[in-house]
Design a protein around this motif. Sequence first.
Motif, mmCIF file in Angstrom:
data_model
loop_
_atom_site.group_PDB
_atom_site.id
_atom_site.type_symbol
_atom_site.label_atom_id
_atom_site.label_comp_id
_atom_site.label_asym_id
_atom_site.label_seq_id
_atom_site.Cartn_x
_atom_site.Cartn_y
_atom_site.Cartn_z
ATOM 1 N N MET A 435 1.010 -1.108 -0.622
ATOM 2 C CA MET A 435 -0.176 -0.009 0.467
ATOM 3 C C MET A 435 0.787 1.412 0.102
ATOM 4 S SD MET A 435 -1.335 0.004 4.203
ATOM 5 C CE MET A 435 -2.104 1.661 3.630
ATOM 6 N N GLY A 436 0.135 2.206 -0.148
ATOM 7 C CA GLY A 436 1.193 3.646 -0.685
ATOM 8 C C GLY A 436 0.378 4.670 -0.419
ATOM 9 N N LEU A 437 0.645 5.379 0.426
ATOM 10 C CA LEU A 437 0.382 7.258 0.769
ATOM 11 C C LEU A 437 1.052 8.252 -0.008
ATOM 12 C CD1 LEU A 437 -2.492 8.246 2.034
ATOM 13 C CD2 LEU A 437 -0.620 8.645 3.640
ATOM 14 N N TYR A 438 0.543 8.563 -0.933
ATOM 15 C CA TYR A 438 1.860 9.981 -1.589
ATOM 16 C C TYR A 438 0.694 10.898 -1.707
ATOM 17 C CZ TYR A 438 2.919 5.629 -4.063
ATOM 18 O OH TYR A 438 3.135 4.215 -4.147
ATOM 19 N N ALA A 439 0.931 12.198 -1.053
ATOM 20 C CA ALA A 439 0.705 13.676 -0.541
ATOM 21 C C ALA A 439 1.448 14.645 -1.567
ATOM 22 C CB ALA A 439 0.437 14.253 0.648
ATOM 23 N N ALA A 440 0.841 14.959 -2.275
ATOM 24 C CA ALA A 440 1.602 16.366 -3.503
ATOM 25 C C ALA A 440 1.408 17.475 -2.924
ATOM 26 C CB ALA A 440 1.514 15.824 -4.760
ATOM 27 N N ALA A 441 2.637 18.480 -3.652
ATOM 28 C CA ALA A 441 1.673 19.755 -2.817
ATOM 29 C C ALA A 441 2.600 20.864 -4.216
ATOM 30 C CB ALA A 441 2.191 20.748 -1.847
ATOM 31 N N ASN A 442 1.856 22.278 -5.107
ATOM 32 C CA ASN A 442 2.223 23.192 -5.763
ATOM 33 C C ASN A 442 3.219 24.148 -4.820
ATOM 34 O OD1 ASN A 442 2.581 22.237 -7.945
ATOM 35 N ND2 ASN A 442 0.804 21.833 -8.670
ATOM 36 N N LEU A 443 4.286 24.197 -4.485
ATOM 37 C CA LEU A 443 4.091 25.665 -3.419
ATOM 38 C C LEU A 443 4.832 26.420 -4.154
ATOM 39 C CD1 LEU A 443 5.771 23.214 -0.846
ATOM 40 C CD2 LEU A 443 3.510 23.703 -0.345
ATOM 41 N N GLY A 444 4.285 27.313 -3.861
ATOM 42 C CA GLY A 444 5.176 29.011 -4.240
ATOM 43 C C GLY A 444 4.233 30.014 -4.110
ATOM 44 N N GLY A 445 4.590 30.953 -4.512
ATOM 45 C CA GLY A 445 3.500 32.535 -4.718
ATOM 46 C C GLY A 445 2.877 32.328 -6.142
ATOM 47 N N ALA A 446 1.864 33.327 -6.216
ATOM 48 C CA ALA A 446 0.642 33.804 -6.815
ATOM 49 C C ALA A 446 1.308 33.686 -8.116
ATOM 50 C CB ALA A 446 -0.212 34.346 -6.688
ATOM 51 N N GLN A 447 2.625 34.832 -8.616
ATOM 52 C CA GLN A 447 3.270 34.491 -10.080
ATOM 53 C C GLN A 447 4.718 33.595 -9.939
ATOM 54 O OE1 GLN A 447 3.191 38.896 -11.605
ATOM 55 N NE2 GLN A 447 1.362 39.179 -10.061
ATOM 56 N N SER A 448 4.182 32.705 -8.747
ATOM 57 C CA SER A 448 5.558 31.539 -9.805
ATOM 58 C C SER A 448 5.425 30.416 -9.994
ATOM 59 C CB SER A 448 5.813 31.163 -7.984
ATOM 60 O OG SER A 448 4.817 30.156 -7.094
ATOM 61 N N GLU A 449 6.298 30.021 -10.565
ATOM 62 C CA GLU A 449 6.340 28.713 -11.536
ATOM 63 C C GLU A 449 5.302 27.364 -11.567
ATOM 64 O OE1 GLU A 449 10.162 27.059 -12.371
ATOM 65 O OE2 GLU A 449 8.638 24.576 -13.674
ATOM 66 N N HIS A 450 5.222 27.385 -9.734
ATOM 67 C CA HIS A 450 4.930 26.095 -9.579
ATOM 68 C C HIS A 450 3.213 26.937 -8.475
ATOM 69 C CE1 HIS A 450 7.664 23.275 -10.825
ATOM 70 N NE2 HIS A 450 8.770 22.996 -10.579
ATOM 71 N N GLY A 451 3.821 27.819 -7.904
ATOM 72 C CA GLY A 451 2.918 28.131 -6.731
ATOM 73 C C GLY A 451 1.246 28.744 -8.323
ATOM 74 N N SER A 452 1.434 28.738 -9.068
ATOM 75 C CA SER A 452 0.240 29.315 -10.384
ATOM 76 C C SER A 452 -0.535 28.261 -10.585
ATOM 77 C CB SER A 452 0.776 29.922 -11.591
ATOM 78 O OG SER A 452 2.276 29.336 -12.235
ATOM 79 N N PHE A 453 -0.065 27.008 -9.977
ATOM 80 C CA PHE A 453 -1.162 25.677 -10.893
ATOM 81 C C PHE A 453 -2.465 26.009 -9.916
ATOM 82 C CE2 PHE A 453 2.955 23.206 -12.400
ATOM 83 C CZ PHE A 453 2.471 23.118 -13.848
ATOM 84 N N PRO A 454 -3.203 25.648 -10.986
ATOM 85 C CA PRO A 454 -4.726 25.421 -10.075
ATOM 86 C C PRO A 454 -4.810 24.398 -9.406
ATOM 87 C CG PRO A 454 -4.617 25.024 -12.394
ATOM 88 C CD PRO A 454 -3.143 25.287 -12.622
ATOM 89 N N GLN A 455 -3.912 23.476 -8.692
ATOM 90 C CA GLN A 455 -3.576 22.181 -8.037
ATOM 91 C C GLN A 455 -3.098 22.868 -7.502
ATOM 92 O OE1 GLN A 455 -2.798 21.801 -11.193
ATOM 93 N NE2 GLN A 455 -5.033 20.418 -11.838
ATOM 94 N N SER A 456 -3.486 22.438 -6.239
ATOM 95 C CA SER A 456 -2.681 23.275 -4.751
ATOM 96 C C SER A 456 -1.917 22.134 -4.254
ATOM 97 C CB SER A 456 -3.487 23.786 -3.630
ATOM 98 O OG SER A 456 -4.386 23.617 -3.025
ATOM 99 N N ALA A 457 -2.439 21.367 -3.720
ATOM 100 C CA ALA A 457 -1.899 19.850 -3.314
ATOM 101 C C ALA A 457 -2.947 18.440 -3.760
ATOM 102 C CB ALA A 457 -2.213 20.059 -1.929
ATOM 103 N N SER A 458 -2.845 17.157 -3.605
ATOM 104 C CA SER A 458 -3.514 16.439 -3.680
ATOM 105 C C SER A 458 -2.775 14.976 -2.239
ATOM 106 C CB SER A 458 -3.113 16.445 -4.548
ATOM 107 O OG SER A 458 -2.364 15.426 -5.126
#
Lengths: 467, 250
Positions: A435-458
């Motif tokens: 079994m596996g558990l995966y927690a992912a996040a796009n971290l950063g400010g609103a105008q940053s490369e990763h913080g501008s993604f609509p998915q914040s976390a999963s």
Amino acid sequence: MKRSPLFLMLAGIWMAAGPSPVIAQEDFDLDRIPDTQPATSDETSRDVGTAQQNKIFLEDALGLTGRRNNLVVPSPSAHQPDVQARSSLDVTAHRDWADGLSATLSDRLDLSWRNDLDVSSHRSIANDFREAYLTWEPVSQTYVESGRVNLRNGSALGFNPTDFFKTRSLVNQTNLDPSALRNNRLGTFMVHAQRLWSDGSAGLAFGPKLADASPLTGTDPGGFDVRSGRTNAEDRMLVSLTQDIGDFSPQALFYHEADRTRWGLNLSHPVGQSIIAYGEWAGGRQASGVAEAVAFGKRTGTLPTTAPVPASADSAVSFKNDLALGASWTGSEKVTVNAEYHLHQAGLSRRDLRDWFASSARGAPSLANELWYVRSFAADQQNPLVRHQIFLRADWTDAVISHLELSAFAFISLYDGSSQTQLAASYDLSDHWSMGLYAAANLGGAQSEHGSFPQSASLTMQVIRYF
Amino acid sequence: MVLALLLVTGTAQAQTAQELVTASDAVRNPGHPFRLTNTLAEYVGGKPRDKVVLVVFAREDKSTRQFSNLVRYAEPARDQGKLVLLDGAKMWFYDPASKASIRISPQQRLIGQASNGDVVSVNLARDYQASLTGTETLQDADRQPRDCWHLDLAASTADAIYSRIEYWIEKGSNRPVKGKFYSDSGRLLKIAYYRKYETQLEGVRPTETIIIDAVDPNLVTIMTMTDYRFQDIPDAWFQRDFLPRLRVEE
């Protein structure tokens, strides 16, 4: 066997002295040997051959996605699922026949459910026809393969410039870790010949054009389509040469596809007992990633022919480099850490990214659409979006308890410090259940490369049953 | 003159101890390329927990006397088909699911069950300098007394996995009875007992090795070697690009 007189004399003295207290202490170790019946010969020699080999597993995954509001650049994909579930049957089978002939099949059937999609939709069933090929060994150490083959190259972990057949190959993924992404990808229809000698090899692969390029988004046929429009949309050729030289394991590559030619090189070298240093380079003449993405979007009908190309996009063809430089370190507690620097010269510069955010935010919807398209194109090509990034990964095997593996990775933008990260825990419940558990996040400010993604976390939970 | 005599006899003694280790290596390892099936049963607190089945291909380089190994996982199902190549400084791990060949360091080699192969097919005389500690009557794994040479092996090449090994070899037969393996820091890592001697591949060899984890006092691994076969193993097998090509006959 000759032994010196002094050796025998010393031995005699030791024997005369009798067993020392140390010996009694040595015997304490015997108390730790379990009282057990060892495996019989029949049990131990069963199923070790590869003449008929299958690897089959069932996988269930449930994913939850959190979203951002008030994006600087609105996403054109307004309706994305917040809850997804998937059941997969994964089969890899191999058969050896006579005269050096063998067959390999690798396939995965996905049954998906999304909270934004009716289960009766044909898109809820997708078959990934990953590999199906024949291998023939006409003479010893010479191999010819024909069919759909997943041919992979590259020594790095987070970005593989020399993995030329990686483009457009990714299919459904549960785990975003680059080391896991490669487990489920489409091969390319090709003929591949390889010759091995004592300390090297040479290979030639040719994949013919079988279909026009399929569009990037929106009309992926799913179902049982083999998706040759992804993997065989152009004639593709790869020449590789490997020769062991001074513990560097160099591999040189030459790749040609339509109007694109790339050269590549892989190197790796141990440093002391705990470190492997590695490098991977590819280079060739090409336009910028933005120009290539927009041209591809127009050619496949996703973008209108009048779609503007951002002013900062470099459409001029010039020699551009891709590079992954890194090292892995392993500690005594079964912890391995990888650190890599990635250069993707065709990617966005800091100014490109900033200007694009600014103009899209000022209300230029077509540019906003293109920004998302370019991002999707880069992900589909498995290339970084920007020119410079760092990749870090840590893996702890048998963490705290046996069979528990903890891992974490981060792609970090060197422009704004934003990151795509994932924490993962996987546990082998038995020989057949994991079994596996995966927690992912796009971290950063609103105008940053990763913080501008609509998915914040999963968050994704996964159960696998091996057969 | 006394000093000179001590030097001469000391050298002779060291050479003799080295000969003992060489003879013991020959007991464990056939002189020709071979394969075997290695079943590793792991016990925690005396109770069975895991079983891993490996197919091991081993070949000695006659010029360097170094063993090269190809280790393929047959069980458990989740690891089936994974491969580890151990060839001096060339160490690679191959996963057929991702088609990825990853170069591994000597330290990484110690992670995972394949690492236990290093107490089986390895020429200790090549990588270690032996000295005689004395003779002892030691109980073997079946609690039978064995008259042994007690040797101390110090790493003498960069290829040596362990910094130091204590080694007990039965007098007369040169059969290894026990080994204690130490890290650079002097920490005891594992204890090995060799037992169940049977005639295999033209020699009487230990078909079972018990490995007691000295770091985790509850952990013991019993390695059972079966299905010994002489096998032609070409040079071309010991490289990264061969790993996807390995086929194992039943």
